[in-house]
Design an enzyme around this catalytic site. Structure first.
Site, mmCIF file in Angstrom:
data_model
loop_
_atom_site.group_PDB
_atom_site.id
_atom_site.type_symbol
_atom_site.label_atom_id
_atom_site.label_comp_id
_atom_site.label_asym_id
_atom_site.label_seq_id
_atom_site.Cartn_x
_atom_site.Cartn_y
_atom_site.Cartn_z
ATOM 1 N N ARG A 128 -19.680 -8.263 -51.285
ATOM 2 C CA ARG A 128 -20.113 -7.704 -50.002
ATOM 3 C C ARG A 128 -18.908 -7.516 -49.100
ATOM 4 O O ARG A 128 -18.002 -8.327 -49.107
ATOM 5 C CB ARG A 128 -21.097 -8.667 -49.323
ATOM 6 C CG ARG A 128 -22.524 -8.483 -49.758
ATOM 7 C CD ARG A 128 -23.445 -9.583 -49.297
ATOM 8 N NE ARG A 128 -23.294 -10.022 -47.922
ATOM 9 C CZ ARG A 128 -24.093 -10.920 -47.334
ATOM 10 N NH1 ARG A 128 -25.103 -11.450 -48.011
ATOM 11 N NH2 ARG A 128 -23.900 -11.281 -46.093
ATOM 12 N N ARG A 173 -19.337 -14.947 -53.936
ATOM 13 C CA ARG A 173 -20.638 -14.285 -54.143
ATOM 14 C C ARG A 173 -20.440 -12.855 -54.645
ATOM 15 O O ARG A 173 -19.551 -12.141 -54.205
ATOM 16 C CB ARG A 173 -21.397 -14.253 -52.816
ATOM 17 C CG ARG A 173 -22.671 -13.415 -52.859
ATOM 18 C CD ARG A 173 -23.614 -13.722 -51.713
ATOM 19 N NE ARG A 173 -22.980 -13.761 -50.416
ATOM 20 C CZ ARG A 173 -23.548 -14.285 -49.324
ATOM 21 N NH1 ARG A 173 -24.766 -14.787 -49.382
ATOM 22 N NH2 ARG A 173 -22.918 -14.291 -48.180
ATOM 23 N N ARG A 176 -18.331 -15.357 -39.348
ATOM 24 C CA ARG A 176 -19.783 -15.557 -39.467
ATOM 25 C C ARG A 176 -20.141 -17.033 -39.313
ATOM 26 O O ARG A 176 -21.168 -17.377 -38.729
ATOM 27 C CB ARG A 176 -20.288 -14.998 -40.812
ATOM 28 C CG ARG A 176 -20.294 -13.460 -40.808
ATOM 29 C CD ARG A 176 -20.365 -12.870 -42.201
ATOM 30 N NE ARG A 176 -21.499 -13.331 -42.918
ATOM 31 C CZ ARG A 176 -21.540 -13.489 -44.254
ATOM 32 N NH1 ARG A 176 -20.466 -13.214 -44.977
ATOM 33 N NH2 ARG A 176 -22.628 -13.897 -44.834
HETATM 34 P P1 ADP Z 1 -27.239 -17.343 -48.073
HETATM 35 O O1 ADP Z 1 -28.415 -16.432 -48.312
HETATM 36 O O2 ADP Z 1 -27.633 -18.649 -47.429
HETATM 37 O O3 ADP Z 1 -26.094 -16.681 -47.362
HETATM 38 P P2 ADP Z 1 -26.859 -17.153 -50.985
HETATM 39 O O4 ADP Z 1 -28.176 -17.549 -51.540
HETATM 40 O O5 ADP Z 1 -26.489 -15.712 -51.038
HETATM 41 O O6 ADP Z 1 -26.660 -17.769 -49.493
HETATM 42 O O7 ADP Z 1 -25.746 -18.028 -51.746
HETATM 43 C C1 ADP Z 1 -24.358 -17.885 -51.431
HETATM 44 C C2 ADP Z 1 -23.543 -17.952 -52.719
HETATM 45 O O8 ADP Z 1 -23.613 -19.269 -53.270
HETATM 46 C C3 ADP Z 1 -24.043 -17.014 -53.823
HETATM 47 O O9 ADP Z 1 -22.924 -16.539 -54.530
HETATM 48 C C4 ADP Z 1 -24.923 -17.898 -54.700
HETATM 49 O O10 ADP Z 1 -24.938 -17.460 -56.058
HETATM 50 C C5 ADP Z 1 -24.225 -19.241 -54.567
HETATM 51 N N1 ADP Z 1 -25.165 -20.378 -54.600
HETATM 52 C C6 ADP Z 1 -26.447 -20.418 -54.140
HETATM 53 N N2 ADP Z 1 -26.981 -21.646 -54.316
HETATM 54 C C7 ADP Z 1 -26.005 -22.403 -54.894
HETATM 55 C C8 ADP Z 1 -25.921 -23.772 -55.318
HETATM 56 N N3 ADP Z 1 -26.960 -24.607 -55.176
HETATM 57 N N4 ADP Z 1 -24.757 -24.200 -55.869
HETATM 58 C C9 ADP Z 1 -23.702 -23.356 -55.976
HETATM 59 N N5 ADP Z 1 -23.710 -22.074 -55.607
HETATM 60 C C10 ADP Z 1 -24.840 -21.586 -55.061
HETATM 61 P P1 AMP Z 2 -27.016 -12.165 -44.288
HETATM 62 O O1 AMP Z 2 -27.393 -11.228 -45.391
HETATM 63 O O2 AMP Z 2 -28.153 -13.034 -43.840
HETATM 64 O O3 AMP Z 2 -25.779 -12.958 -44.612
HETATM 65 O O4 AMP Z 2 -26.660 -11.257 -43.029
HETATM 66 C C1 AMP Z 2 -25.606 -10.330 -43.071
HETATM 67 C C2 AMP Z 2 -25.346 -9.739 -41.680
HETATM 68 O O5 AMP Z 2 -26.512 -9.021 -41.239
HETATM 69 C C3 AMP Z 2 -25.060 -10.744 -40.566
HETATM 70 O O6 AMP Z 2 -23.704 -11.161 -40.520
HETATM 71 C C4 AMP Z 2 -25.440 -9.912 -39.328
HETATM 72 O O7 AMP Z 2 -24.452 -8.957 -39.015
HETATM 73 C C5 AMP Z 2 -26.690 -9.165 -39.835
HETATM 74 N N1 AMP Z 2 -27.910 -9.975 -39.599
HETATM 75 C C6 AMP Z 2 -28.696 -10.563 -40.542
HETATM 76 N N2 AMP Z 2 -29.722 -11.231 -39.969
HETATM 77 C C7 AMP Z 2 -29.569 -11.076 -38.617
HETATM 78 C C8 AMP Z 2 -30.281 -11.523 -37.481
HETATM 79 N N3 AMP Z 2 -31.382 -12.304 -37.585
HETATM 80 N N4 AMP Z 2 -29.833 -11.168 -36.260
HETATM 81 C C9 AMP Z 2 -28.743 -10.392 -36.115
HETATM 82 N N5 AMP Z 2 -28.018 -9.941 -37.144
HETATM 83 C C10 AMP Z 2 -28.416 -10.264 -38.402
#
Ligand code: ADP
Ligand code: AMP
Length: 220
Positions: free
Chosen positions: A160, A127, A171
């Site tokens: 990130r 990502r 995670r």
């Molecule tokens: P989440 O919010 O559930 O953590 P993201 O939407 O940020 O996940 O997606 C995680 C990674 O996977 C990103 O790099 C995104 O571009 C990619 N991604 C999202 N949907 C798909 C998909 N359907 N197929 C392949 N890669 C995807």
């Molecule tokens: P995300 O962007 O959803 O992958 O979240 C990134 C990070 O933010 C997580 O690993 C946690 O450290 C924090 N975080 C996001 N959502 C929550 C939540 N609902 N409760 C606690 N921590 C959170």
């Protein structure tokens, strides 16, 4: 519509929430995005949450619930919202129930994005996010038009801090322990719907749209 997006880190929740928000105008509320912004600004909230995020751990519930409670009171949430990444444990789910009943409304659905565990590390490690506008890409599955540059705003794309492999694994284990039980919680409430997240991005979006259409047509 009032929606919760469930699923492990890397399942595609944020990507689909962005697309759905663009299509419907519903606000996309992501505590992860809000915390990252606070860290970048160096605010008091940012200082509080940084070490938890860097370790792949959940930010304490009092902080997270407080931030979400405040956000949900903003006028743009009155007609609905997409909650992406909240709730993430049982206490947060109960706090959300209280918020909903205080507002005299209810959730329409909890959408569970189902993705096999073995592809999640690659999803998160590949990502890339825009330093400027926060748009999300993937090195292989959703690359930008020009390498390292955001299609939307021309900003720089970066990894990130918590998308390094070891932190992603932490995670995922936090997800299994704390968040996965919410799938049953919402199933028992009768509002769980599932989407296969292991397909191309557009196919996931199409399946989500179809599931939401069915839901809107269902008598309640
Ligand atoms: P989440 O919010 O559930 O953590 P993201 O939407 O940020 O996940 O997606 C995680 C990674 O996977 C990103 O790099 C995104 O571009 C990619 N991604 C999202 N949907 C798909 C998909 N359907 N197929 C392949 N890669 C995807
Ligand atoms: P995300 O962007 O959803 O992958 O979240 C990134 C990070 O933010 C997580 O690993 C946690 O450290 C924090 N975080 C996001 N959502 C929550 C939540 N609902 N409760 C606690 N921590 C959170």
């Amino acid at each position: 519509m009032r929606l919760v997006f469930l699923g492990p880190p890397g399942a595609g929740k944020g990507t689909q929430a962005d697309l759905l928000s663009e299509k419907t105008g519903l606000p996309h509320i992501s505590p992860g995005d809000m915390f990252r912004r606070a860290v970048k600004e160096g605010s008091e909230l940012g200082r509080k949450v940084k070490e938890y995020m860097d370790g792949g751990l959940l930010v304490p519930d009092d902080v997270t619930v407080g931030v979400i409670r405040e956000r949900m009171l903003e006028p743009d949430c009155a007609a609905g919202f997409i909650l992406d990444g909240f709730p993430r444990n049982m206490r947060q789910a109960e706090a959300l129930d209280v918020m909903m009943s205080e507002a005299g409304v209810r959730l329409d659905a909890a959408v569970n994005f189902e993705v096999p565990f073995d592809i999640l590390v690659e999803r998160s490690v590949g990502r890339r996010v825009c330093r400027g506008c926060g748009a999300t890409y993937h090195l292989r599955h959703n690359p930008p038009r020009a390498e390292g540059i955001c299609d939307e705003c021309g900003g720089e794309l970066v990894q990130r801090d918590d998308d390094r492999e070891e932190t992603v694994k932490e995670r995922l284990s936090v997800y299994s322990r704390e968040t996965r039980p919410l799938v049953e919680y919402y199933r028992e409430k009768g509002i769980l719907v599932s989407v296969n997240g292991d397909q191309a991005l557009d196919a996931v979006a199409a399946e989500l749209a179809s599931v939401l259409r069915d839901l809107a047509e269902r008598p309640r």
